[in-house]
Design an enzyme around this catalytic site. Sequence first.
Site, PDB file in Angstrom:
ATOM      1  N   LYS A 196     -20.230 -16.254   2.702  1.00  0.00           N
ATOM      2  CA  LYS A 196     -21.951 -16.077   3.107  1.00  0.00           C
ATOM      3  C   LYS A 196     -22.128 -15.313   1.679  1.00  0.00           C
ATOM      4  CE  LYS A 196     -20.841 -14.415   7.348  1.00  0.00           C
ATOM      5  NZ  LYS A 196     -20.875 -13.261   8.131  1.00  0.00           N
ATOM      6  N   GLY A 256     -13.220  -4.401   0.208  1.00  0.00           N
ATOM      7  CA  GLY A 256     -14.727  -3.670  -0.644  1.00  0.00           C
ATOM      8  C   GLY A 256     -15.552  -2.692  -1.349  1.00  0.00           C
ATOM      9  N   GLY A 266      -8.781  -8.372  -1.363  1.00  0.00           N
ATOM     10  CA  GLY A 266      -9.779  -9.454  -0.328  1.00  0.00           C
ATOM     11  C   GLY A 266      -8.468 -10.622  -0.205  1.00  0.00           C
ATOM     12  N   ARG A 285       0.426  -1.309   0.145  1.00  0.00           N
ATOM     13  CA  ARG A 285      -0.311   0.296   0.285  1.00  0.00           C
ATOM     14  C   ARG A 285       1.029   1.392   0.123  1.00  0.00           C
ATOM     15  NH1 ARG A 285      -5.119  -1.944   3.636  1.00  0.00           N
ATOM     16  NH2 ARG A 285      -6.170  -3.095   2.143  1.00  0.00           N
TER      17      ARG A 285
HETATM   18  P1  AMP Z   1     -15.848 -13.683   1.675  1.00  0.00           P
HETATM   19  O1  AMP Z   1     -14.457 -12.929   2.848  1.00  0.00           O
HETATM   20  O2  AMP Z   1     -16.920 -13.727   2.114  1.00  0.00           O
HETATM   21  O3  AMP Z   1     -14.541 -13.491   0.679  1.00  0.00           O
HETATM   22  O4  AMP Z   1     -15.191 -15.345   2.278  1.00  0.00           O
HETATM   23  C1  AMP Z   1     -13.660 -16.074   2.091  1.00  0.00           C
HETATM   24  C2  AMP Z   1     -14.040 -16.604   3.114  1.00  0.00           C
HETATM   25  O5  AMP Z   1     -15.271 -18.075   2.799  1.00  0.00           O
HETATM   26  C3  AMP Z   1     -12.536 -17.700   3.333  1.00  0.00           C
HETATM   27  O6  AMP Z   1     -11.855 -17.605   5.068  1.00  0.00           O
HETATM   28  C4  AMP Z   1     -13.186 -18.856   3.438  1.00  0.00           C
HETATM   29  O7  AMP Z   1     -12.203 -20.672   3.481  1.00  0.00           O
HETATM   30  C5  AMP Z   1     -14.510 -18.983   3.072  1.00  0.00           C
HETATM   31  N1  AMP Z   1     -14.166 -20.510   2.464  1.00  0.00           N
HETATM   32  C6  AMP Z   1     -14.587 -19.823   1.211  1.00  0.00           C
HETATM   33  N2  AMP Z   1     -14.817 -21.615   0.453  1.00  0.00           N
HETATM   34  C7  AMP Z   1     -16.279 -22.630   1.850  1.00  0.00           C
HETATM   35  C8  AMP Z   1     -16.835 -23.119   2.040  1.00  0.00           C
HETATM   36  N3  AMP Z   1     -17.278 -24.162   1.149  1.00  0.00           N
HETATM   37  N4  AMP Z   1     -17.105 -23.175   3.187  1.00  0.00           N
HETATM   38  C9  AMP Z   1     -16.690 -22.577   3.933  1.00  0.00           C
HETATM   39  N5  AMP Z   1     -15.841 -21.575   4.311  1.00  0.00           N
HETATM   40  C10 AMP Z   1     -15.809 -20.979   3.490  1.00  0.00           C
END
Ligand code: AMP
Length: 436
Positions: free
Chosen positions: A233, A415, A392, A37
């Site tokens: 999520k 974000g 991210g 950064r």
């Molecule tokens: P996000 O912050 O929404 O981009 O999510 C990233 C996180 O999603 C990472 O820490 C991954 O370990 C988690 N992730 C990816 N695939 C899965 C899965 N099938 N079940 C649970 N967590 C997951």
Amino acid sequence: MNKMSISDIKDFKGKKVLVRCDFNVPMKDGKITDETRIVGALPTIKYLLEKGAKVTLCSHMGKPHSIFSAEVKLNKKDQKKVDSGEATKEEIIAKAKKDEPKKLTLAPVADRLNELLDGKVTFAHDVIGPDAKAKRDALKEGEAVLLENLRFHWEEEKNDEGFCKALAYDAEIYVNDAFGTAHRAHASTAGIVQYGIIKTAVCGFLIEKELTVMGDTLDNPQRPFVAILGGAKIADKLNVISNLLEKCDTLIIGGGMAYTFLKAKGYEVGTSLLDEEKIGYCKDMMEKAEKLGKKLLLPIDTVVTTSFPDPIDAEIEVETVPSNAIPADKMGMDIGGKTRALYAEAIHGAKSVIWNGPMGVFENPTLAKGTIAVAQALADVYGKCTTIIGGGDSAAAIQQLGFADKVTHISTGGGASLELFEGKVLPGIDCLNDKN
Ligand code: AMP
């Protein structure tokens, strides 16, 4: 891009310029562990110094308490501690005042900037206090001062008008180069301009690049345009899915969010991550894709485990099953080999690709194959296709895998880029002067 950038301003000589940077760098024991950064902000700062501006730099670092404000506000976590009797408000504040000036200070960033910019950068130990004023007053042409962590004042995130005035001080020009916080309407990212305190407001080179590459691809993509979404999520990405379906030709879904789609198709998903409330939404999105004639790709096979690895990188036993036959006691953790091939094929045929979110629990080497396959497929098309990583976890994954120089653009804001993918207007960009 219809917003003015620093290259649209002819004369910076002797001008007092306030620059919002993103110096929220990872630190360990007072040492910067990744200076991406800082390096990313250099082109804008160097340009201003070379043009003879008097530059005040500002940024936040981490999530501190408002220890510089007259009244220190507690966050929800602290409030719970107070409510449960675990600690008193006074104890929490005393600890923050002792620890945070050392842990969350921007002083190490100022030191590093000073090294990189030939001794032209000083550091102010406060934000709007006497040290900041004195050091801003003392600036000569071609010199810069970095203010202390903006979030030592709660007024920064609350976009308080009085704080905006104090932060602007005597600056004549505002430059926003912090893409990572451009989706926030805070004092330093938008308020200073929104309240009419500084009239001349432009973006720096970093934001200009983010907007040019990502904005152009979203508004006017080379086709076929493939969007890949993963991560945990689905609730975090509802508007992103809907907006991207309208813009792209193929939408690829992976990660934890895929299971709510699979459930919506009527499949058993075992103990996989599932958002019951969003099943209806997933059905709507599948119908929307069909109506618009877009491809919506879901995992056709899935890597499953009996439980979530603990710790996350623990050795685990896995098996791969068809996505319509996930056993009731198993948890989907990554896309399987057939899905990896299917997704890679879609990427290989694309002319533009945007990607946000891992395909599985990539923190565990056994469950990282899906994410690696997508990163590899993007590297394969380097030079033939515009490839954009929306910050991210996917940015971290591509860097870890050594493919960072095999993609067109890695966004500096997870974000903020997601909000751009949602079609939202980012306040830190909206407030800047339009061209013409
Ligand atoms: P996000 O912050 O929404 O981009 O999510 C990233 C996180 O999603 C990472 O820490 C991954 O370990 C988690 N992730 C990816 N695939 C899965 C899965 N099938 N079940 C649970 N967590 C997951």
